[in-house]
Motif scaffolding. Structure first.
Motif, short mmCIF file in Angstrom:
data_model
loop_
_atom_site.label_atom_id
_atom_site.label_comp_id
_atom_site.label_asym_id
_atom_site.label_seq_id
_atom_site.Cartn_x
_atom_site.Cartn_y
_atom_site.Cartn_z
N SER A 57 -0.35 10.50 -6.83
CA SER A 57 -1.27 10.46 -7.97
C SER A 57 -0.81 9.47 -9.03
CB SER A 57 -1.39 11.86 -8.60
OG SER A 57 -0.18 12.23 -9.22
N GLU A 61 0.83 -1.20 0.00
CA GLU A 61 0.00 0.00 0.00
C GLU A 61 0.87 1.25 0.00
OE1 GLU A 61 -3.35 -0.10 -0.02
OE2 GLU A 61 -3.45 -2.29 0.11
N LYS A 120 -3.33 6.02 -1.23
CA LYS A 120 -4.55 5.38 -1.72
C LYS A 120 -4.28 4.46 -2.91
CE LYS A 120 -7.60 9.11 -0.15
NZ LYS A 120 -8.62 10.13 -0.54
N GLY A 121 -3.03 4.19 -3.15
CA GLY A 121 -2.68 3.33 -4.27
C GLY A 121 -1.80 2.17 -3.84
N THR A 178 -1.93 4.76 -8.49
CA THR A 178 -3.22 4.09 -8.64
C THR A 178 -3.21 3.22 -9.90
OG1 THR A 178 -4.18 5.88 -9.94
CG2 THR A 178 -4.36 6.06 -7.54
N SER A 179 -4.17 2.30 -9.97
CA SER A 179 -4.24 1.44 -11.15
C SER A 179 -4.57 2.24 -12.40
CB SER A 179 -5.29 0.34 -10.94
OG SER A 179 -6.57 0.93 -10.72
N GLU A 180 -5.29 3.35 -12.23
CA GLU A 180 -5.64 4.19 -13.38
C GLU A 180 -4.44 4.98 -13.90
OE1 GLU A 180 -8.99 3.07 -11.01
OE2 GLU A 180 -7.26 4.31 -10.43
#
Length: 563
Positions: free
Chosen positions: A107, A23, A26-27, A110-112
């Protein structure tokens, strides 16, 4: 957003040769340990988003995706192998007081946001003809090979103009999804938008345009518009043309092949509830289409195949029979060891197909799809206006094989002409290790050949040495690596009928290919073992040797791996 430094794991919890997904805000971040060095990268593959921690790590710094063979360098995030369309992020790490710290922009974890932008942006290259590179690179085709050539050229520092000439009306698409999911919207399949290709990659695209001739002496191509376009370097990536059977009724309406978005749209519109589908050929594209429409409540799905079981020549009888059992459980009816006699018109509309005749029996059909292979799309090279190309008559002088394939060397350079490369479905190339000339119609092969050609053109000559990989949606995901043509024996672990197995293909006393279902990452591991020349023998596999237990990741494996 500014970067943050976060303690993500105890150093003692990451062993040499191990990967862990951890972790970060948030990603998530992927940690990889090679000896005493710890690397951090994006945690997900840029192809279809697979978790890289479930893949395979090698001591020379490669992580192979567990799903489709994409590969990245864990030290830099760079792409090593297709089908990854983008590199991944690489983050800084350090160890303090026994804790592993990662410094990253939250930023980008994340998977995006897994993809790293291309290194060479618009300001770094000449976007028009006439600069220092003069005419630049012209690419014939708009498929996997063409797309990855563009990516590789820019990634490896090529600054000249690039022009792509494609018969299709859209930017390069993920063609695999046409048969696997019957997606009919080109914008949902494009790897890059036309705007991104133009602005970020400096690509000039000529869509809906064919090539009618190549003059390798004058270094120019002739377009279907009548224009002539000069090149410094030419990449032939024109792909395949679907074969059709020369039988009576083949020109009736509602008889299709599946290659383009337009094909998928027509098939999708007809394969609706209550309709009858007949698929001719038990190939991978045929059977993927069967899976894609199996839940649509069609009145019938019937398959006509010449082999005893589907995929027999590639996967063998035992695996083919197991997959056939699955398809039959889904209501598919097979007519195997059968030959298509003719197609007959519909009684209600004689312009359209109404059935197929096999062994004297008429099978009703509202739609027929022929999945009987592809031929190299190279007719333009045989045009009287083309210069520098000739069919090999057996004396070693020509550069076109009788079936249309283009003969290339280990660098994918076309034999006998200067500054011309051929990649993908049309390229007949020497197999690494054996020198055997073979043409392989895999999406990954085309992509990796495009990457190799792009690197060579950019100035760093790259022989093509990649191990072929393909995958197929057959109820479960089938994965395959190697060149198993004319295999002599098959060693099967597990039960293909239960869709959970590993199959090892043996030729000349060696394992030359591996297929699996629900056994990830066995095929990814096999691809690396083949690359490194460390594949166990058939005798070792029969005795219970486990591929996943072979160490190619730790400090102790570095000498064997060549790291």
């Amino acid at each position: 957003m500014s970067v943050k430094t976060v303690a993500v794991l105890d150093q003692s919890d990451l062993a040499d040769g191990q990967m862990k997904e951890v972790e970060f805000e948030k990603g998530k971040v992927l940690l990889s340990r090679l000896g005493d060095k710890i690397h951090a990268t994006s945690a997900f593959c840029t192809h279809y988003g697979a978790p890289l921690a479930k893949g395979v790590l090698t001591a020379d710094g490669r992580v192979v995706c567990p799903w489709h063979g994409a590969c990245f360098n864990v030290c830099t995030g760079d792409i090593e192998d297709a089908p990854a369309p983008d590199a991944i992020h690489s983050f800084n790490t350090h160890v303090t007081d026994g804790k592993i710290y990662v410094t990253a922009d939250p930023s980008k974890v994340t998977s995006e946001a897994k993809s790293r932008p291309p290194k060479l942006l618009a300001s770094g290259f000449e976007g028009t003809v006439g600069g220092t590179a003069k005419n630049g690179v012209v690419i014939v085709g708009g498929g996997s090979g063409a797309f990855h050539t563009v990516e590789s050229l820019r990634e490896h520092g090529y600054k000249g103009p690039i022009t792509m000439i494609s018969k299709e009306p859209y930017a390069p698409i993920d063609r695999t999804k046409l048969s696997k999911a019957l997606i009919t919207d080109a914008s949902k399949l494009e790897w890059r938008t036309p705007a991104d290709l133009k602005i970020k990659y400096g690509l000039s695209m000529r869509t809906g345009t064919a090539i009618t001739a190549v003059d390798a002496v004058a270094k120019s191509v002739t377009l279907s518009t009548g224009e002539q376009m000069a090149y410094d370097t030419l990449v032939l990536a024109s792909g395949g043309t679907p074969r059709t059977l020369p039988v009576e009724g083949a020109d009736l309406g509602n008889v299709f092949t599946l290659r383009t978005v337009k094909d998928a749209q027509a098939i999708d519109a007809l394969c609706q509830e209550g309709k009858r589908l007949v698929v001719v050929g038990s190939s991978f594209i045929s059977m993927e289409l069967v899976v894609a429409v199996a839940k649509r409540k069609l009145a019938a799905i019937e398959v006509v195949g010449m082999e005893e079981v589907p995929f027999e020549a590639v996967l063998g009888k035992q695996v083919g029979a197991g997959l056939m059992k699955y398809h039959e459980s889904q209501g598919v009816k097979f007519h195997m060891k059968s030959k298509l006699d003719r197609l007959v018109p519909s009684s209600s509309d004689p312009s359209k197909v109404g059935g197929v005749v096999v062994a004297g029996q008429t099978i009703p059909a509202d739609v027929v799809v022929m999945g009987v292979g592809v031929a190299p799309a190279t007719e333009y090279l045989k045009s009287p206006a083309s210069k520098g190309f000739a069919v090999d008559d057996g004396n070693g002088q020509g550069n076109l094989e009788k079936g249309g394939a283009v003969l290339v060397d280990e660098y994918l350079r076309v034999k006998g002409v200067k500054d011309v490369y051929a990649v993908g479905d049309i390229a007949m190339y020497p197999q690494p290790g054996t020198g055997e000339m073979r043409r392989i119609e895999h999406w990954n092969v085309a992509g990796n050949q495009g990457r190799a050609a792009g690197k060579s053109i950019a100035g760093d000559a790259q022989p093509f040495v990649k191990i072929p990989v393909f995958w197929s949606a057959q109820g479960q995901q089938l994965r395959y690596v190697g060149v198993g043509a004319q295999f002599e024996d098959v060693i099967v672990e597990g039960d293909p009928g239960e869709m959970k197995f590993i199959a090892y293909y043996v030729k000349g006393g060696k394992i030359v290919a591996v297929a699996s279902m629900q056994k990830d990452p066995v095929v990814s591991k096999a691809s690396e073992l083949m690359r490194l020349g460390l594949m166990p023998s058939p005798e070792e596999v029969r005795a219970g040797k486990d591929l996943l237990g072979i160490d190619i990741s730790t400090q102790g494996a570095k000498a064997r791996v060549g790291a």
